[in-house]
Every structure is written in C-alpha cells, then in structure tokens.
Design a protein around this motif. Structure first.
Motif, PDB file in Angstrom:
ATOM      1  N   ILE A 105       1.032  -1.501  -0.115  1.00 24.40           N
ATOM      2  CA  ILE A 105      -0.431  -0.256  -0.049  1.00 24.40           C
ATOM      3  C   ILE A 105       1.074   1.351   0.013  1.00 24.40           C
ATOM      4  O   ILE A 105       2.097   1.343   0.708  1.00 24.40           O
ATOM      5  CB  ILE A 105      -0.952   0.398   0.990  1.00 24.40           C
ATOM      6  CG1 ILE A 105      -2.205   1.146   1.293  1.00 24.40           C
ATOM      7  CG2 ILE A 105      -0.175   0.177   2.465  1.00 24.40           C
ATOM      8  CD1 ILE A 105      -3.013   1.380   2.109  1.00 24.40           C
ATOM      9  N   TRP A 106       0.503   2.638  -0.855  1.00 26.14           N
ATOM     10  CA  TRP A 106       1.407   3.475  -0.851  1.00 26.14           C
ATOM     11  C   TRP A 106       0.128   4.434  -0.517  1.00 26.14           C
ATOM     12  O   TRP A 106      -1.034   4.526  -0.512  1.00 26.14           O
ATOM     13  CB  TRP A 106       0.961   3.726  -2.384  1.00 26.14           C
ATOM     14  CG  TRP A 106       2.288   5.213  -2.668  1.00 26.14           C
ATOM     15  CD1 TRP A 106       3.415   4.980  -2.431  1.00 26.14           C
ATOM     16  CD2 TRP A 106       2.250   6.905  -3.009  1.00 26.14           C
ATOM     17  NE1 TRP A 106       3.999   6.505  -2.920  1.00 26.14           N
ATOM     18  CE2 TRP A 106       2.595   7.314  -3.130  1.00 26.14           C
ATOM     19  CE3 TRP A 106       0.575   6.296  -4.054  1.00 26.14           C
ATOM     20  CZ2 TRP A 106       2.587   8.371  -3.395  1.00 26.14           C
ATOM     21  CZ3 TRP A 106       0.759   7.829  -4.120  1.00 26.14           C
ATOM     22  CH2 TRP A 106       0.858   9.069  -4.410  1.00 26.14           C
ATOM     23  N   GLY A 123      -6.304   9.314   2.281  1.00 24.50           N
ATOM     24  CA  GLY A 123      -6.054   8.941   0.630  1.00 24.50           C
ATOM     25  C   GLY A 123      -5.060   7.571   0.436  1.00 24.50           C
ATOM     26  O   GLY A 123      -4.097   8.349   0.730  1.00 24.50           O
ATOM     27  N   TYR A 124      -5.318   6.614   0.042  1.00 26.58           N
ATOM     28  CA  TYR A 124      -3.937   5.786  -0.455  1.00 26.58           C
ATOM     29  C   TYR A 124      -4.223   4.694  -1.922  1.00 26.58           C
ATOM     30  O   TYR A 124      -4.707   5.519  -2.629  1.00 26.58           O
ATOM     31  CB  TYR A 124      -4.233   4.976   0.392  1.00 26.58           C
ATOM     32  CG  TYR A 124      -5.082   3.796   1.239  1.00 26.58           C
ATOM     33  CD1 TYR A 124      -5.113   2.374   0.495  1.00 26.58           C
ATOM     34  CD2 TYR A 124      -6.234   4.538   1.274  1.00 26.58           C
ATOM     35  CE1 TYR A 124      -6.320   1.750   0.415  1.00 26.58           C
ATOM     36  CE2 TYR A 124      -7.792   4.112   0.975  1.00 26.58           C
ATOM     37  CZ  TYR A 124      -7.255   2.421   1.081  1.00 26.58           C
ATOM     38  OH  TYR A 124      -8.416   1.764   1.335  1.00 26.58           O
ATOM     39  N   HIS A 125      -3.152   4.418  -2.709  1.00 28.93           N
ATOM     40  CA  HIS A 125      -3.205   3.228  -3.623  1.00 28.93           C
ATOM     41  C   HIS A 125      -2.647   1.666  -3.192  1.00 28.93           C
ATOM     42  O   HIS A 125      -1.854   1.684  -2.300  1.00 28.93           O
ATOM     43  CB  HIS A 125      -2.357   4.098  -4.043  1.00 28.93           C
ATOM     44  CG  HIS A 125      -2.296   5.170  -4.581  1.00 28.93           C
ATOM     45  ND1 HIS A 125      -3.538   5.309  -6.759  1.00 28.93           N
ATOM     46  CD2 HIS A 125      -2.646   6.780  -4.393  1.00 28.93           C
ATOM     47  CE1 HIS A 125      -3.325   6.466  -6.461  1.00 28.93           C
ATOM     48  NE2 HIS A 125      -2.860   7.096  -5.703  1.00 28.93           N
ATOM     49  N   LEU A 126      -3.660   0.794  -3.647  1.00 29.39           N
ATOM     50  CA  LEU A 126      -2.972  -0.566  -2.763  1.00 29.39           C
ATOM     51  C   LEU A 126      -2.588  -0.775  -4.579  1.00 29.39           C
ATOM     52  O   LEU A 126      -3.285  -0.790  -5.756  1.00 29.39           O
ATOM     53  CB  LEU A 126      -4.523  -1.587  -2.951  1.00 29.39           C
ATOM     54  CG  LEU A 126      -4.927  -1.362  -1.827  1.00 29.39           C
ATOM     55  CD1 LEU A 126      -6.530  -1.999  -2.101  1.00 29.39           C
ATOM     56  CD2 LEU A 126      -4.413  -1.307  -0.611  1.00 29.39           C
ATOM     57  N   ILE A 127      -1.466  -1.202  -4.205  1.00 28.06           N
ATOM     58  CA  ILE A 127      -0.690  -2.151  -5.275  1.00 28.06           C
ATOM     59  C   ILE A 127      -0.584  -3.277  -5.454  1.00 28.06           C
ATOM     60  O   ILE A 127      -0.857  -4.257  -6.962  1.00 28.06           O
ATOM     61  CB  ILE A 127       1.265  -1.746  -5.218  1.00 28.06           C
ATOM     62  CG1 ILE A 127       1.351  -0.041  -4.421  1.00 28.06           C
ATOM     63  CG2 ILE A 127       2.082  -2.401  -5.699  1.00 28.06           C
ATOM     64  CD1 ILE A 127       0.815   0.693  -5.665  1.00 28.06           C
ATOM     65  N   TYR A 128      -0.676  -4.433  -4.161  1.00 28.94           N
ATOM     66  CA  TYR A 128      -0.707  -5.374  -4.772  1.00 28.94           C
ATOM     67  C   TYR A 128      -1.683  -6.495  -3.530  1.00 28.94           C
ATOM     68  O   TYR A 128      -1.355  -5.790  -2.609  1.00 28.94           O
ATOM     69  CB  TYR A 128       0.610  -6.435  -5.395  1.00 28.94           C
ATOM     70  CG  TYR A 128       1.545  -6.280  -4.074  1.00 28.94           C
ATOM     71  CD1 TYR A 128       1.457  -7.925  -3.732  1.00 28.94           C
ATOM     72  CD2 TYR A 128       2.286  -5.455  -3.973  1.00 28.94           C
ATOM     73  CE1 TYR A 128       2.397  -8.204  -3.053  1.00 28.94           C
ATOM     74  CE2 TYR A 128       2.976  -6.017  -2.114  1.00 28.94           C
ATOM     75  CZ  TYR A 128       2.752  -7.524  -2.568  1.00 28.94           C
ATOM     76  OH  TYR A 128       3.015  -8.137  -0.867  1.00 28.94           O
ATOM     77  N   SER A 129      -1.394  -8.086  -3.631  1.00 35.25           N
ATOM     78  CA  SER A 129      -2.306  -8.601  -2.481  1.00 35.25           C
ATOM     79  C   SER A 129      -1.812  -9.974  -3.197  1.00 35.25           C
ATOM     80  O   SER A 129      -2.081 -10.317  -3.908  1.00 35.25           O
ATOM     81  CB  SER A 129      -3.533  -8.586  -2.170  1.00 35.25           C
ATOM     82  OG  SER A 129      -3.805  -9.074  -0.686  1.00 35.25           O
TER      83      SER A 129
END
Length: 230
Positions: A100-101, A188-194
């Motif tokens: 997460i960023w 706010g945020y950005h999900l990159i992978y899981s």
C-alpha cells in the motif's frame, strides 16, 4: 540389560520405522492480485504520483487507482477476493500480504477503521503495524505480512478468501513548493498488490522414503556404536 543387547533389540525396530514412515509431500497455491512485481520497495518513499499510476496500470480494482483523497474526502471501504477452488486436503500453512502507498499512518490518530481476513477481524493487529512504522512519512510504500494460522484454515479450504479494508482518519500532504508536510482532514491511498499463499498435503505425489544411502549410513553408524560398547 547390556547396551549391546539393547542395540540388537531396537535396531530392527528402528529400520522398520524408517521404512514404514514416509515423508508427506506438500503442494502450494500462490495467488497474486494487482502488480506483485511493481519494483516498489517496502519502506521507500515515492513522491511522484506517475510512478504509482504506472505500477497500477492495467490492474483490476481496487489495485488500479487511488482510493480516497487528502483533499476531497475519506476513502470508502474496499474489498477484494481470492478465488482458487476448494482444497480437500489438509492445509499445513498459509500467509497473506499486501502493498500500500501513502496511507499516512504518521499522521495523528489512527488511520485504520476496520480490517478483516476471511471474515475474522484483524483490525488491532494491522493498526499496530501501521502505527509502528508503516506509512511513517508522506508518500511511503509499505508491505504488510500475515501468517494465517489454523483459525483460518476452514475458510481457506472452501476456495474463496475475502479481505476487507477500511482506512480513514487524518492524512499527510506535502506542499509542491518548499516540501513542507502538513496534516489533512481526510486521507487517501493506493493499493499496489495483494498475495495469498497456501501450503497443503498433496495426495497426487507418492510419499517419499529415506534414500538407500541414508539407511546405509544409519546402519553403519549403529554397527560402529555396537562395536564400541562391546
């Protein structure tokens, strides 16, 4: 009873156990959602939003765009699901992670409203991770890892595993000129992978037994021991 007699008694039993106790083989399921090969490094800061958007390009929701904003409102809660088919065999272990960023946990208060894995609440555990280092600065990328114990195995076995994440609280914003960081009312945020990894018993592969050379070494060692204690 003498040592030599004990050795004579237990040697056949030991060899029988070695031959009759094969080693269980295991198989693994590995599922990645989003960009698990983004090249982003855990704990590093990425101040340029194009770097993040490039990492998210072409990915499925919620790994394809920003969620919420420091300027225009708190993010809605998000959900993603792993689908991989039911597992009939015994699960041995499992793990979960996500990247997460810019979730800004260095801002005051808690940035986590709720978090669950497979319907099991893990809010407290993730909140500790958030507050103990992840998101320590504005625009930081962080990876969080969970070992999924036996409490999760029944849910994992049905072939569907869901994740629910609700982030809120205050955020951090870096000024375009001067680089000053200030708190914002929303986040706010950005999900990159899981990723989800499951290891389970594999009945399709015959169990292994000790190599003949291993058995020979054991026999020779016992023979040497017997010679010494005569």
């Amino acid at each position: 009873m003498k040592h030599s007699n004990l050795l004579t008694l237990f040697l056949p039993l030991l060899l029988s156990l070695l031959l009759l106790a094969p080693t269980t083989k295991a198989a693994m399921i590995q599922i990645d959602l989003g960009n698990a090969a983004s090249g982003l490094i855990d704990g590093s800061t990425y101040a340029l939003i194009p770097d993040i958007l490039n990492a998210q390009a072409g990915q499925p929701a919620p790994f394809d765009a920003g969620i919420g904003s420091e300027l225009f409102g708190d993010p809605a809660n998000v959900n993603w699901q792993f689908n991989y088919g039911a597992i009939a065999e015994s699960i041995l272990s499992a793990s979960f992670s996500f990247g997460i960023w810019d979730h800004d946990s260095a801002a005051s208060g808690s940035q986590l409203d709720a978090f669950s894995l497979g319907g099991i609440d893990n809010t407290a555990a993730l909140d500790v991770m958030f507050e103990s280092g992840g998101g320590a600065t504005d625009a930081q990328y962080s990876v969080y890892n969970f070992n999924l114990g036996a409490a999760f195995f029944a849910d994992l076995a049905d072939g569907n595993f869901s994740v629910d994440l609700d982030i809120g609280g205050t955020g951090l914003q870096t000024a375009l000129f001067g680089g000053q960081v200030s708190e914002t009312a929303t986040n706010g945020y950005h999900l990159i992978y899981s990723s989800l990894s499951i290891t389970f018993e594999d009945p399709s592969t015959p169990p292994s037994v000790p190599e003949p050379s291993t058995l020979l070494l054991i026999v020779l060692s016992l023979a040497g021991l017997k010679a010494r204690i005569k």
